[in-house]
Design a protein around this motif. Sequence first.
Motif, PDB file in Angstrom:
ATOM      1  N   GLU A   1      -0.438   7.320   1.379  1.00 50.16           N
ATOM      2  CA  GLU A   1      -1.489   8.321   1.566  1.00 50.16           C
ATOM      3  C   GLU A   1      -1.905   8.442   3.032  1.00 50.16           C
ATOM      4  O   GLU A   1      -2.110   9.542   3.539  1.00 50.16           O
TER       5      GLU A   1
ATOM      6  N   SER B   1      -1.055   1.274  -2.797  1.00 50.28           N
ATOM      7  CA  SER B   1      -2.076   0.509  -3.536  1.00 50.28           C
ATOM      8  C   SER B   1      -2.224   0.922  -4.995  1.00 50.28           C
ATOM      9  O   SER B   1      -3.318   0.835  -5.560  1.00 50.28           O
TER      10      SER B   1
ATOM     11  N   TYR C   1     -10.168   3.064 -10.305  1.00 48.83           N
ATOM     12  CA  TYR C   1     -11.639   2.976 -10.209  1.00 48.83           C
ATOM     13  C   TYR C   1     -12.251   3.992 -11.168  1.00 48.83           C
ATOM     14  O   TYR C   1     -13.202   3.686 -11.888  1.00 48.83           O
TER      15      TYR C   1
HETATM   16  N1  ARG Z   1      -5.896   0.527  -6.563  1.00 50.96           N
HETATM   17  C1  ARG Z   1      -6.424   1.794  -6.975  1.00 50.96           C
HETATM   18  C2  ARG Z   1      -5.501   2.409  -8.001  1.00 50.96           C
HETATM   19  O1  ARG Z   1      -4.583   1.806  -8.403  1.00 50.96           O
HETATM   20  C3  ARG Z   1      -6.640   2.748  -5.842  1.00 50.96           C
HETATM   21  C4  ARG Z   1      -5.459   3.124  -5.044  1.00 50.96           C
HETATM   22  C5  ARG Z   1      -5.811   4.123  -4.008  1.00 50.96           C
HETATM   23  N2  ARG Z   1      -4.764   4.252  -3.051  1.00 50.96           N
HETATM   24  C6  ARG Z   1      -4.859   5.086  -2.009  1.00 50.96           C
HETATM   25  N3  ARG Z   1      -3.868   5.115  -1.171  1.00 50.96           N
HETATM   26  N4  ARG Z   1      -5.894   5.859  -1.872  1.00 50.96           N
HETATM   27  O2  ARG Z   1      -5.680   3.517  -8.431  1.00 50.96           O
END
Ligand code: ARG
Length: 251
Positions: free
Chosen positions: A37, A95, A145
């Motif tokens: 991102e 993530s 979240y």
């Molecule tokens: N860990 C969270 C999920 O799995 C948030 C990931 C957000 N990642 C980002 N690059 N904004 O949804």
Amino acid sequence: MKKVLLTLSTLALLASTAEARTWADIKQSGTIKIATEGAFPPFNLMKGNQLTGFEVDLANALAKGMGLKVQWVTQPFDNLLIGLNQDRYDFVIASHGITPERQKAVDFSSPHYCTGGAIVTRPGGPLTAAALKGKKVGVQVGTTYLENVNKVPGVGEVKTYPKDTDAQAALMAGRVDAWVGDKFTGLDVVKAQKGKLVQGDLLFNERIAMAVKKGNSSLLGQLNAALATAMKNGTYAKISKQYFGQDVRCR
Ligand code: ARG
């Protein structure tokens, strides 16, 4: 909740019939295309026009270990897995928590870190799941979240934002009572705001992994091997300590 379901069914529909690049294809081309991102500090972010962060450094190290150059692609978080299924890049490191819904759409690597979603609020605000009752909570769209805050009994309005940093800004501006985001991000934000924000309870734990197109097992095998090597030879620990002051691998 509706938004989450829609996005995932869209994902399934968009899974192209074209073939993802196999490990042999990638190796031959000499360059791997990685998407993130670029707006999720300290994991992936832009510093000026430079892409950086824990996941960016880690993926660059993995590619180096695999003998490849890297071509980075940035996409809004909500589009990342869709683009993967359209063969726009070889893998995603952004993530993503491993969830059963996402596992229907993509294949995940071994986890590259373990973390959780935590509450952040202004002093005097809600610090526990119980205290979120009737409160306005800001979260990034398409995330775990959102999924987990929606499960909090009696939670008030849940407002979604395109970027995690937008949800943080909404909390600072008083447009929401709490922001739920990554626990490590929360620590950094609270520190930077010097007393204007406080971190509350952890709402859930999650294992974070890289995603490849469903069925791309040759690439997945190489990625997992490169990650295991980095975890063994000190490369992973070094990058992790640089960003977090500790080793964030899953144990
Ligand atoms: N860990 C969270 C999920 O799995 C948030 C990931 C957000 N990642 C980002 N690059 N904004 O949804």
